[in-house]
Structure formats: C-alpha cells, structure tokens
Write an enzyme that holds these catalytic residues in place. Structure first.
Site, PDB file in Angstrom:
ATOM      1  N   GLY C  41       0.790  -1.225   0.000  1.00  0.00           N
ATOM      2  CA  GLY C  41       0.000   0.000   0.000  1.00  0.00           C
ATOM      3  C   GLY C  41       0.818   1.269   0.000  1.00  0.00           C
ATOM      4  O   GLY C  41       0.277   2.354  -0.205  1.00  0.00           O
ATOM      5  N   CYS C 250     -27.490  -9.416 -16.843  1.00  0.00           N
ATOM      6  CA  CYS C 250     -26.822  -9.117 -18.102  1.00  0.00           C
ATOM      7  C   CYS C 250     -27.744  -9.537 -19.256  1.00  0.00           C
ATOM      8  O   CYS C 250     -28.244 -10.672 -19.287  1.00  0.00           O
ATOM      9  CB  CYS C 250     -25.489  -9.843 -18.200  1.00  0.00           C
ATOM     10  SG  CYS C 250     -24.717  -9.680 -19.831  1.00  0.00           S
ATOM     11  N   CYS C 253     -25.677 -12.543 -21.231  1.00  0.00           N
ATOM     12  CA  CYS C 253     -25.366 -13.842 -20.624  1.00  0.00           C
ATOM     13  C   CYS C 253     -26.245 -14.162 -19.432  1.00  0.00           C
ATOM     14  O   CYS C 253     -26.174 -15.246 -18.880  1.00  0.00           O
ATOM     15  CB  CYS C 253     -23.900 -13.922 -20.239  1.00  0.00           C
ATOM     16  SG  CYS C 253     -23.492 -12.977 -18.743  1.00  0.00           S
ATOM     17  N   CYS C 275     -22.694  -7.192 -19.245  1.00  0.00           N
ATOM     18  CA  CYS C 275     -21.477  -7.332 -18.451  1.00  0.00           C
ATOM     19  C   CYS C 275     -20.411  -6.363 -18.958  1.00  0.00           C
ATOM     20  O   CYS C 275     -20.191  -6.237 -20.161  1.00  0.00           O
ATOM     21  CB  CYS C 275     -20.907  -8.750 -18.568  1.00  0.00           C
ATOM     22  SG  CYS C 275     -21.860 -10.003 -17.732  1.00  0.00           S
ATOM     23  N   CYS C 281     -18.428 -12.464 -19.859  1.00  0.00           N
ATOM     24  CA  CYS C 281     -19.721 -12.564 -20.527  1.00  0.00           C
ATOM     25  C   CYS C 281     -19.647 -13.636 -21.648  1.00  0.00           C
ATOM     26  O   CYS C 281     -20.505 -14.502 -21.756  1.00  0.00           O
ATOM     27  CB  CYS C 281     -20.095 -11.204 -21.108  1.00  0.00           C
ATOM     28  SG  CYS C 281     -21.833 -11.023 -21.522  1.00  0.00           S
TER      29      CYS C 281
END
Lengths: 260, 247, 301
Positions: C41, C250, C253, C275, C281
């Site tokens: 980080g 979606c 899909c 998606c 997808c």
C-alpha cells in the site's frame, strides 16, 4: 502535585531568528490551567512567531516548551515524537488562526469541519459525529441547520465561530489564538469576544492570545505580556499593565488607544 | 516594622492586620512626556484589622484612589511594602507574582470602584453572580446558589426584576453603581476596598448600602473606603485617616 | 518475468529492446516494485520514463508491465472490462510489437493482466499478476493539496481526513456516494487508492491470490498489494461499505453477479445492461451453450 499547582504550559528562553533578525529573543512565561494570557505588541514585535514556536508549529532555534499532559505528566514538547506532537496538537490543544480559511477546510461542510478531529481520533460512527458537531455549532451560537453548508458561504464571523468549534470538539485544555477577532466588523468582533470569554470560562481553557488590540486583552485576558523587538518589555495582570503601564513602549501603546 | 515582616518575598507569613501598608510610595513616570515624574504617594503607612472600617480623607489629588488601587494591585508600588491578607494567605504586593495577586483578588480582596466596567452581552444578574460562579467550578448546584444569592442582593438594592437579565451598559449611573456594589459584596472577603460606593445613590439606597457595609464589617471584613458623603462616612467609619498626614 | 529477455524475438519490431524499456530502467522499476511489495500500500517513487503514449493512457501501467513481462508470459489488456476498446487494443499492440509475446482475451489464460478501471470477474490465480493503470495514486490528494502533508499523514497513519470525505458524501447524499476509486486500507496500515475501479471490485482485492501492482506514470509512483493481503474498504459503523447492485441481469449472458454497463442501443431511448467484463460474458455464453438472451426479454425482466 495536583494540576492546579503546576503550569499547564511552561515556555523557557525561546528564541527564533530569521536571518540576521532576532524575531523572538529569550522569551519565557508560565501559563496556568484556566488562565488566559494576552501577548500584545505591534506588527513585527515577534508575538506571532512566539505563538507559533510555543505551539510547536515553528521550530525555535533554542529554548524549551513544557506541557502538562492530562495523564502523563509534564512533557518536553520538542522532544516528543512527531506523531505524539501532532496528536497533542489535535486533541489537547487548539489553534485559532486569524484568517479562518487557514484553519478550516473550505471545501467541506461545517459538520465535517467540526467532526474532523473526532474522525482523526478514530470515531467511526456517523450519527455520533453529526450529533457532536450539531452540539458544537449551537455552542458557538451558529444555526444547527447550517451544518451541511460550506464555510465558503459563511460570513467572516461565522467562519471564525466554526473554526473555534472545530478546535474545541476534542475538549482541549490549551488553545492558541492568533488575532482571533481582527479582520471582523466591530459588532461581529464584540459578539465573538463575548463568546470566547464565555467558552474559556466555562471550559476552564488555558489560552495564549496574540493581539494588537488592547481592548481584546482587557476583556479576555487575566494576564498580559507586552512585546517589542522580540522581547517582553512588560508583563503583569491585565488591568495593571493597562492602567499603570511602566515601560515607555507600553505607555505609548496605551496612550495611543482611545479607551482601552 | 514587625519582625515577622522582614525579608518577606510574597510567601506565607504571619500577620495580624488584614492590610499593612509600610512606607508606601507611588510615583508615576511619564516616559512619553520627557520622563516627568508624579509622586502621588509618599511614606504612607497604615494598618487595618478585620472589623475595622477606615475612611480615607483628604482633598482630591491627595492619592486616596491611588492608595486603594495599590492595595488592589491595580497600580504597582514604587516603594515600601504592602501586605494584604492574614496568616498563610498574606502576600506582599510589592513582590508577589501575578498568580498570587490573582489568588488574592479571588479570595481576599474585594474592590468596588466608582464605575462599573460592563461586559458586553452579560446580564446584570450574571455580572453580580460571577465572583461566586467562579468558585463553583461548574457545579450546577453551586451555580444555582450563586444566582440565587445575586437575586437576593439585587432585590435588596431595589434593582427592578425586569433589568436582571439585561446587560447593565445602558443602566443609569445609580443602577450601575448598585450592580457594582452587589458584585463587590456577594462573596464575603476579609478585605474590602470601596471607592465612593454611594456617590450616585438616592437616599433609600444610600441607607441600604450603608447597612450592607456595616454588616460586612461586623462579619469581620477589614474595610478601607473613600466616602465623600459625610453622613455615610459617619455611619460606617470606625476610623478616619487623612492622606495629608503622610506628606 | 520468467524468460530470457536479452534479445527481441523475430516477430517484433527491430531496433527496440524487449518490451521497449532499456534494461537499466527495468531494473530501477523492479526495485521500486520490490519495495512496494515489501510495504503493501505504500507509494514508492520511481523515475517514470517518457512513453510513446500520452499521460492518462496508462503510461504507469505500461512501464510496470514492461518491467515484469517475460517471453513466456501471456498478456491480457482490458479497459473498462473490455479487451477491444481503443486503449486496450493499443497497449496490447504495443507489447506485441515490442515483445512478440502471446496475448489473450481469456482471463484464465493470462499470466499478466494490465487493466484500466476493472478487475476481471473471473477469480485470479496465484500465478497471475494484475497491473493497474493509476491516474492519481494519492487518495488524500483532493482533500489535502500539500504533498509534504499527505506524506506525513501516511507516515503517521493519520487518516481521519479520508473519513471526512466519506462524511461529506453521507451528509450530502444520505449515503457514501463514492462509487469508484473507493479508498481502502491495506494490511491495516496504508491508506490506498485502488485506482478508478468501481467499488464493486474492491472486495476482490481482499486476500486475492494474485500479485496486484499499481503504476502511476505522470505522478511517478508504484505501489502494490501482495498476494493474500487484507484490503479493507473504509466506512462508518452506521454506514457500512456496500457494493453496487443492479435490478437487471446481463442482457447477453444473464449474469446476476457481475458489474453491468448500461448501453444505449438506438436513438429512441432503447438501452440494455450488459457485463462490463467481455471475457466473462463471452465465457458464460459459451459455457451455457445457449443462444444469446433475447434482448427485449431481458429489458422487460
């Protein structure tokens, strides 16, 4: 020793040089819990430099600043770690700038300004932060419904109130103030002075107030110090210094004012 | 000079009188007027015990008010010693620290000046109650008691109830003076300094204030005052000291 | 990262070193990456190079990728979850020309994934590295303009200011309205900007088996989240962290669990949700062996 038997702040032989010029020259003073000390003098007398050195915002060239902490006795402020010093500055100390924009975050709301110190101390409950901020707004006589407004939309007097609330939310015991009322209209100034007087009293705040305005010193301070060319030329009880000034410079200062 | 006073530096000492002034001198040096010197007090010696009321006499300019201001620590002494308080609380104002002087004002010496210094936006009641409120340290019961004591005094001094919540800046001279007296007397103190406390009062209030001064003295206060009004002076003073005697 | 890189392969442009950057620069960047991995980080400064792309087009990510990629790696580049947008296509072509390595659109096949704005829906594996393109690495930058001060805040872990921002969100909108680049705490120590990914992807960063690297070219910073590291999204006790949810599935899909983009389909206000992750997808549609869902049907669902 009990708290009342020890100064909360002890400044010893503080000096600060800017190039060849000695801005603060060997200044010492003690401040006791609940006591308000005014530092007066004209621009360039070193009073603001003294304030900044005493409040650990500006490293002095020499000298020492001792602070009586709540739980750990007396600490030498300049020997603390940076982390500890910053923690002190945002919990047990406050610093009120002359220009509120210097002490506020102008791009976040009043509530966030007041709440910041709480969040910095780990408060993670939005509702509680907001409640506390609301209380402080009302304590500094601001309308609670302005909590979500930006300080950019506030008048100078309101900004200064907000800055004070932002400082007091952690219940500090020592507040440094740099000309807290100058730059405000006279009527606004009077109200703010009254607020400061009430708050220092109610919260038993020790305070060092830098001002060039002797009336401010008269109204707020128990004691005062007169500075000239980086040195303290006179000090004593406020009414003593104003009513029976000894040093030529203090006499000039007092006689230059219509009714201090 | 009493042997117990020699070499004192503002610390604890044993003193019998509440106020002991020894060979006090006060000279004002006016630096901005060529260093001109005004010797207002010279060789002033005075002892005041509890239960006494000393009236200072003398023409204006004789230094009566200056002496009171010195005893209150408002003016600094130039010469001599000025011991205020008894026993452990006694301090010499010539050498005492600011902190000792503040403590002295809080616990030992009350001062009623001629003019009220009003504080903006603070009500008459709170101005009167303030000396007791300072002692309360935030204790709500004591704060209530302080306000109640202030109300009692204001009633007695005939300040109309409708004025209690008003800041006294706009009050008449007489009203302001009574506020000032109430504030000066609300907290019993061993030493009381009164500078013309009745100057602008009507007859009824003058009698009330006279009675209050006597009560304070009977309760053990050492009082030093300036009373131009002959009737008041006769009824409160146990002794008159003429400033001219010190010159 | 795992191959001999001393010469460029035949299929790439001649005249450039493998992966464009010279070897010294790569070593410098690898050192920064190692430090970043060692201090999860923490923003490590590095000597960002001029790249043949303008700032804002992923120069930071490209430099990181160029420094870690080897001849045996398989690269996937996505932009907003898609492999076929301008930014993704260009970066993929850049690496093809300068390395000649294999590329893929399949998340599972990739060893290095460079991304702008998304983390793939398909869970990453412990042999994969994901490289984020970062415009503004400093999460406190908008709140505290002084860099010396933000560095001090990181040094002392003084992060109250970040909550000030979240407080503002709630005060203004009634909820935390930050939806992307949502600040996180890494391993309980450093506050980190996850780059402009939607907060929907934040939970994927937590304890992820893959190595996550972040490159900011203009700001000259590299930071990292090592595999299996705690990544916590900031929040208030009474306003906990929440990811976006959609009422729609979606349209292509039928996925209920992926990040959906709203797509305008015509000039009459027609639109559908699909998606954002094109690979995810596509795989779903293949695997389901189903015909693409009826668009109109999905819209009315």
């Amino acid at each position: 020793m009990s708290e009342q038997d020890q100064p909360i702040l002890r400044v010893e032989a503080l000096s600060k040089r800017y190039g060849d010029r000695l801005a603060v020259d060997q200044v010492s003073f003690d401040l006791w819990p609940g006591e308000v000390l005014a530092v007066v003098g004209e621009s360039g007398s070193g009073k603001t430099t003294l304030l900044n050195c005493a409040s650990a915002r500006l490293l002095p060239d020499s000298g020492r600043v001792d602070f009586l902490t709540r739980h750990e006795g007396v600490v030498d402020v300049y020997r603390l770690s940076e982390a500890a010093r910053r923690l002190l500055a945002r919990t047990d100390w406050g610093y009120v700038h002359q220009n509120p924009a210097d002490g506020l975050r102008m791009d976040v709301s009043a509530g966030a300004n007041v709440g910041e110190r709480l969040m910095a101390l780990g408060e993670r409950h939005y509702g509680r932060i907001r409640q506390e901020a609301t209380q402080w707004l009302s304590r500094v006589e601001m309308q609670e419904d302005r909590i979500d407004e930006s300080p950019a939309t506030f008048s100078g007097g309101m900004r200064q109130r907000l800055q004070i609330a932002r400082n007091l939310v952690t219940r500090p015991r020592l507040v440094f103030m740099d000309e807290p009322t100058s730059g405000l209209d006279v009527s606004v100034q009077a109200k703010l002075l009254d607020l400061l007087r009430t708050l220092t009293h109610q919260l038993h705040l020790a305070s060092v107030i830098v001002t060039h305005d002797l009336a401010v010193a008269r109204l707020l301070a128990h004691r005062m110090m007169v500075m000239k060319d980086g040195r303290v030329v006179e000090q004593g009880l406020t009414d003593q210094v104003l009513d029976d000034p000894q040093h030529p410079y203090t006499q000039l200062l007092v006689s230059s004012v219509l009714q201090p | 000079m009493s042997s117990t006073l020699s070499g004192t530096m503002g610390g604890a000492m044993s003193v019998t009188a509440a106020v002991q002034v020894r060979d006090l001198g006060k000279t004002f040096t006016l630096h901005n007027q060529g260093g001109a010197e005004l010797a207002v007090l010279h060789g002033v010696s005075l002892e005041v015990r509890r239960g006494e009321c000393v009236a200072l006499d003398g023409p204006s300019g004789a230094g009566k008010s200056t002496l009171l201001k010195c005893i209150y620590g408002n003016y600094r002494t130039t010469q001599g010693s000025l011991i205020v308080g008894e026993g452990e609380n006694a301090i010499d104002l010539a050498t005492a620290s600011a902190r000792q002087q503040m403590a002295m004002r809080r616990t030992t010496v009350g001062y009623v000046s001629q003019f009220l210094r009003a504080i903006p936006r603070v009500s008459a009641l709170d101005i009167v109650a303030e000396p007791l409120m300072e002692d309360a340290n935030g204790d709500p019961d004591k704060l209530v008691a302080a306000r109640r004591a202030a109300e009692t005094l204001l009633l007695r001094l005939r300040i109309p109830v409708r004025l209690w919540s008003v800041p006294p800046a706009t009050f008449s001279g007489g009203e302001q003076q009574r506020i000032n007296i109430a504030r000066g007397l609300i907290r019993p103190r061993p030493v009381l300094l009164l500078d013309e406390p009745t100057a602008s009062l009507d007859a009824d209030n003058r009698i009330t204030v006279t009675a209050m001064i006597n009560e304070a003295r009977e309760q053990g206060a050492a009082i030093i005052g300036i009373f131009h009004d002959q009737r008041v002076r006769d009824s409160v003073a146990t002794r008159v000291v003429n400033m001219a005697d010190f010159k | 990262m795992n191959a001999d890189v001393s010469r460029a392969p035949d299929s790439s442009d001649s005249g450039y070193n493998f992966a464009y950057l010279d070897e010294r620069t790569k070593r410098m960047i690898r050192r920064a990456i190692l430090k970043a991995v060692a201090i999860p980080g923490y923003q490590v400064p590095f000597g960002s190079r001029e790249m043949p792309l303008p700032y804002g087009w992923g120069t930071g990510g490209i430099q990181v990728t160029a420094s870690i990629i080897g001849r045996d790696d398989v690269l996937k580049v996505i932009d907003q979850g898609a492999d076929d947008t301008v930014n993704a296509v260009n970066i993929r072509r850049f690496f093809t020309r300068t390395t000649g390595i294999a590329t893929t659109e399949r998340t599972v096949e990739a060893t290095v994934i460079q991304t702008r704005h998304r983390i793939p829906e398909t869970p990453l594996q412990d042999h994969q590295i994901i490289v984020y393109q970062v415009p503004i690495p400093e999460p406190l930058a908008k709140l505290e303009p002084r860099e010396a001060e933000t560095k001090m805040m990181h040094g002392l872990a003084e992060y109250g200011l970040m909550h000030v921002k979240l407080y503002e969100d709630i005060a203004r909108y009634g909820h935390i309205s930050t939806t992307y680049d949502y600040p996180v705490m890494v391993d309980g120590r450093y506050l980190m900007a996850p780059s402009p990914i939607p907060k929907f992807d934040n939970p994927k960063m937590h304890m992820n088996p893959a190595l996550q690297l972040f490159g900011a070219g203009r700001e000259k910073r590299i930071y990292a989240v090592p595999p299996y590291t705690k990544v916590e999204s900031l929040a208030f006790d009474d306003h906990p962290f929440e990811v976006q949810r959609w009422e729609q599935h979606c349209a292509l899909c039928g996925a209920k669990d992926s990040f959906l983009d709203e797509v305008i389909t015509d000039n009459d206000g027609g639109r559908m949700f699909i998606c954002s992750d094109t690979d995810y997808c596509g795989q779903r549609r293949e695997n389901l062996a189903a015909v693409p869902a009826n668009v109109a049907e999905a819209k009315s669902a």
